[in-house]
Design an enzyme around this catalytic site. Structure first.
Site, short mmCIF file in Angstrom:
data_model
loop_
_atom_site.label_atom_id
_atom_site.label_comp_id
_atom_site.label_asym_id
_atom_site.label_seq_id
_atom_site.Cartn_x
_atom_site.Cartn_y
_atom_site.Cartn_z
N HIS A 141 1.47 4.18 -2.98
CA HIS A 141 1.36 5.52 -2.97
C HIS A 141 2.63 6.15 -3.69
O HIS A 141 2.36 7.15 -4.51
CB HIS A 141 1.43 6.26 -1.30
CG HIS A 141 0.10 6.09 -0.78
ND1 HIS A 141 -1.17 6.46 -1.20
CD2 HIS A 141 -0.28 5.41 0.42
CE1 HIS A 141 -1.96 6.49 -0.26
NE2 HIS A 141 -1.64 5.76 0.66
N HIS A 193 1.00 -1.21 0.07
CA HIS A 193 0.00 -0.09 -0.07
C HIS A 193 0.79 1.34 0.18
O HIS A 193 0.79 2.22 -0.79
CB HIS A 193 -0.83 -0.12 1.19
CG HIS A 193 -1.77 1.15 1.35
ND1 HIS A 193 -2.97 1.16 1.07
CD2 HIS A 193 -1.39 2.34 1.84
CE1 HIS A 193 -3.43 2.37 1.22
NE2 HIS A 193 -2.68 3.10 1.72
N GLU A 194 1.88 1.43 0.89
CA GLU A 194 3.08 2.50 0.82
C GLU A 194 3.56 2.48 -0.33
O GLU A 194 3.64 3.49 -0.80
CB GLU A 194 3.77 2.15 2.15
CG GLU A 194 3.13 2.42 3.44
CD GLU A 194 2.46 3.56 3.66
OE1 GLU A 194 2.74 4.67 3.28
OE2 GLU A 194 1.08 3.66 3.96
N GLU A 252 -6.34 6.75 -1.46
CA GLU A 252 -6.34 5.41 -0.57
C GLU A 252 -6.75 4.34 -1.26
O GLU A 252 -6.11 3.21 -1.43
CB GLU A 252 -7.19 5.73 0.76
CG GLU A 252 -6.64 6.50 1.60
CD GLU A 252 -5.32 5.86 1.80
OE1 GLU A 252 -5.08 4.85 2.78
OE2 GLU A 252 -4.24 6.51 1.70
#
Ligand SMILES: [Zn+2]
Length: 287
Positions: A151, A147-148, A205
């Site tokens: 981004h 997820h990070e 997100e």
């Protein structure tokens, strides 16, 4: 005449063949697994500039942790994180070709903060608080890290830094300074820092969730772990409801439909996970 017919027949055959290849390719493309997201478009600041000032901020943060004796104190956990990163990173160029030349880093900071981040350019940090408090399994670490990383790949940090620079300098001035090469290091450093503490938008997100589950699946980690991570986050958020919310939740605001959206997209990546697992099994000599 006969020759002409023959030629026409051949052309038709070639056309049919070409159409067949075209439609076949289109069908194959439609059947291909994976999620669909776009990179952020708010990108006044050049990626190289964003990566450079993020790298400088990262060095400072890690230096600060080292001075407090809090950097990479748990070798076992650090090796676990780096092993998971090594599995995820090769799949990142699929979402951003620049990632190939990034100088990736993974460090572990001893701190009760429930947090983790990946700055533009692949600078990853985990805090021991997120590992300990949520008791993250390898697949859950892969979910958070994926997820990070997403981004960073989708350049959400770059968009936030651009916003910060525009806010503090104003669009005309910022564009002018950029043209003259006069954006100050301090202005960029502040923007990189503030960007790190701002909440991501809901759109960002969701996109990071989807790219994250695909990265994890391709690396051979069960993408369903993204669901259990958010369930754990929500439980923690409810427990600490009256106090400060965990850092991770304040920068990654959760919305009610998040888990539903992840679940709805899991079928797109479960096959990738099965394929990756098969590859890992045969590499390990398991049948
Ligand atoms: Zn996020």
């Amino acid at each position: 005449m006969l020759g002409h017919h023959g030629l026409a027949g051949r052309s038709l055959a070639v056309l049919v063949l070409a159409l067949g290849v075209l439609f076949g390719a289109a069908a194959a493309h439609a059947r291909e697994d994976g999620v669909e997201v776009r990179k952020s478009r708010l990108a006044l600041l050049p990626a190289s500039m964003v990566e450079r000032s993020s790298a400088q901020q990262y060095v400072q943060l890690m230096r600060g942790a080292a001075q407090n004796g809090a950097l990479n104190t748990d070798r076992r956990e650090l090796e676990r994180l780096r092993g998971i990163a090594r599995a995820l990173i090769p799949h990142s160029r699929r979402f951003n070709p620049d990632a190939e030349r990034w100088r990736w880093e993974v460090n572990l900071v001893r701190s009760p903060q429930v947090n983790a981040f990946c700055m533009p350019g692949g600078k990853i940090a985990f805090f021991t608080g997120i590992l300990d408090t949520l008791q993250l399994t390898d697949a859950e670490v892969a979910a958070v890290m994926g997820h990070e990383i997403a981004h960073a790949l989708l350049e959400h940090g770059r968009a936030r830094m651009t916003e910060q620079v525009l806010k503090s300098a104003g669009i005309t001035v910022a564009a002018m300074m950029l043209n003259l090469g006069q954006l100050s290091t301090e202005l960029l450093a502040t923007a990189a820092n503030v960007a790190l503490s701002l909440p991501f938008s809901r759109r960002h997100e969701t996109d990071a969730d989807l790219v994250g589950i695909e990265l994890a699946a391709r690396a051979g980690y069960d993408p369903r772990a993204a669901v259990s991570v958010w369930q754990k986050m929500q439980r923690l958020g409810a427990q600490t409801g009256r106090g400060q919310p965990p850092q991770f939740i304040s920068t990654h605001p959760s919305h009610e439909s998040r888990i539903r959206e992840i679940e709805a997209n899991l079928p797109k990546v479960l096959n990738l996970y099965a394929v990756a697992q098969k590859g890992l099994d045969s590499a390990a000599g398991v049948r």
